[in-house]
Design a protein around this motif. Sequence first.
Motif, short mmCIF file in Angstrom:
data_model
loop_
_atom_site.label_atom_id
_atom_site.label_comp_id
_atom_site.label_asym_id
_atom_site.label_seq_id
_atom_site.Cartn_x
_atom_site.Cartn_y
_atom_site.Cartn_z
N GLY A 29 0.82 -1.21 0.00
CA GLY A 29 0.00 0.00 0.00
C GLY A 29 0.85 1.26 0.00
O GLY A 29 2.05 1.21 0.28
N PRO A 30 0.25 2.40 -0.33
CA PRO A 30 1.01 3.66 -0.41
C PRO A 30 1.49 4.14 0.95
O PRO A 30 0.91 3.79 1.99
N GLN A 31 2.53 4.93 0.95
CA GLN A 31 2.91 5.64 2.16
C GLN A 31 1.85 6.71 2.42
O GLN A 31 1.47 7.44 1.50
N PHE A 32 1.38 6.78 3.65
CA PHE A 32 0.31 7.72 3.96
C PHE A 32 0.71 8.60 5.13
O PHE A 32 1.08 8.11 6.20
N LEU A 33 0.62 9.91 4.91
CA LEU A 33 0.84 10.88 5.97
C LEU A 33 -0.48 11.58 6.23
O LEU A 33 -1.01 12.27 5.35
N GLY A 34 -1.03 11.37 7.42
CA GLY A 34 -2.26 12.03 7.80
C GLY A 34 -1.98 13.10 8.83
O GLY A 34 -1.47 12.81 9.91
N VAL A 35 -2.29 14.34 8.50
CA VAL A 35 -2.07 15.46 9.41
C VAL A 35 -3.44 15.97 9.83
O VAL A 35 -4.23 16.41 8.99
N ILE A 36 -3.73 15.88 11.12
CA ILE A 36 -5.08 16.16 11.61
C ILE A 36 -5.03 17.26 12.67
O ILE A 36 -4.23 17.18 13.62
N HIS A 37 -5.87 18.25 12.51
CA HIS A 37 -5.95 19.28 13.53
C HIS A 37 -6.67 18.71 14.75
O HIS A 37 -7.59 17.90 14.62
N GLU A 38 -6.22 19.09 15.93
CA GLU A 38 -6.82 18.58 17.16
C GLU A 38 -8.32 18.83 17.21
O GLU A 38 -9.08 18.03 17.79
N ALA A 39 -8.77 19.92 16.60
CA ALA A 39 -10.20 20.22 16.60
C ALA A 39 -11.00 19.08 15.99
O ALA A 39 -12.10 18.75 16.46
N THR A 75 1.83 7.31 8.83
CA THR A 75 2.34 8.25 9.83
C THR A 75 1.26 9.29 10.10
O THR A 75 0.73 9.88 9.16
N LEU A 76 0.94 9.48 11.37
CA LEU A 76 -0.07 10.46 11.74
C LEU A 76 0.58 11.57 12.56
O LEU A 76 1.43 11.32 13.40
N ARG A 77 0.17 12.80 12.28
CA ARG A 77 0.64 13.96 13.02
C ARG A 77 -0.57 14.77 13.46
O ARG A 77 -1.56 14.88 12.72
N VAL A 78 -0.49 15.36 14.62
CA VAL A 78 -1.59 16.15 15.16
C VAL A 78 -1.13 17.59 15.34
O VAL A 78 -0.09 17.86 15.92
N VAL A 79 -1.94 18.52 14.82
CA VAL A 79 -1.69 19.95 15.02
C VAL A 79 -2.49 20.37 16.24
O VAL A 79 -3.72 20.32 16.23
N ALA A 134 2.88 20.92 14.06
CA ALA A 134 2.37 19.65 14.60
C ALA A 134 3.29 19.10 15.68
O ALA A 134 4.48 19.42 15.73
N VAL A 135 2.71 18.27 16.53
CA VAL A 135 3.53 17.60 17.55
C VAL A 135 4.45 16.61 16.85
O VAL A 135 4.19 16.19 15.72
N ALA A 136 5.53 16.22 17.50
CA ALA A 136 6.48 15.28 16.93
C ALA A 136 5.80 13.94 16.64
O ALA A 136 4.86 13.56 17.34
#
Length: 283
Positions: A164-174, A203-207, A264-266
């Motif tokens: 499967g593809p590399q996936f980067l999900g960046v999600i705002h805390e809201a 990989t998931l990142r949270v703003v 975003a957080v680390a």
Amino acid sequence: MPGNSHTSVRSRTVAAELRRLREARGLSCAEVGEKLGASASKISRMETGHSGLQVEDVAALLGFYEVSAKKRTELLDLLKRGDQKGWWERQANLPTLWRSLIDFESKATRIQNYEPLLVPGLLQTDEYVAAVMRGIDPTLTGAELGNLIATRIARQARLTAFGGPQFLGVIHEAALRIPVGGTKVMIRQLRRLIELNERPNVTLRVVPISAGAHAGLRGPFAILEFAEEPALVLIENQDTGLLLEEEADLAGYRLALRNILSEAVAPDATETVLAALITELNK
């Protein structure tokens, strides 16, 4: 291999539809080519976008596949405008865009998705999807809702499949605090995010809300990259979907993503944030 920078999103969409039409009839490229007096390799190149699509050839294929007049007109119109960069559709035609998006997702080697108000679609649980769809359109019938949920879940299979593809999900805390479907639904959704974040290709990142004003306030977007085709940017809002492919657009959204990631957080803190939200909801 370098991508074919002259293959527009419209032409790629027509090529993918030709493949779907052939496969739906259980035919091989050789069988179609024999009927139309063309080589199997030509049919294959047309379906992969590695060969320029000619209106006459595509019309012949559509006639052979007995495509409806409406569908034929739609595809030939896309092809005739194939040299135009980008693609946008209003609500009435969005299903066409969605079908293309599913195809593009299946071919992508890397997907980067920023979402300020929702969990990214490829990461949503079925009950989260249902709650979102009901909230957006309360008039949906049970059958319509079931079809939308099934389509969304089917899209996710590519993400968790081998290769499967590399996936980067960046999600705002809201987005993680909006109680979509209620507390229990959100807890299960957050747990699902933790599970997916453990996958080697996700990989998931949270703003955090504390980031205040930042580049992500302009809205959600996704960048799709391919092994042999130019990258695309997808933007969706209330009733319009856009696919962008100009280098200037791609550069602008890549810059925006870098700026958002700087807030975003680390990566190694993502699970801690998600776990803390689950604990908060369980109180």
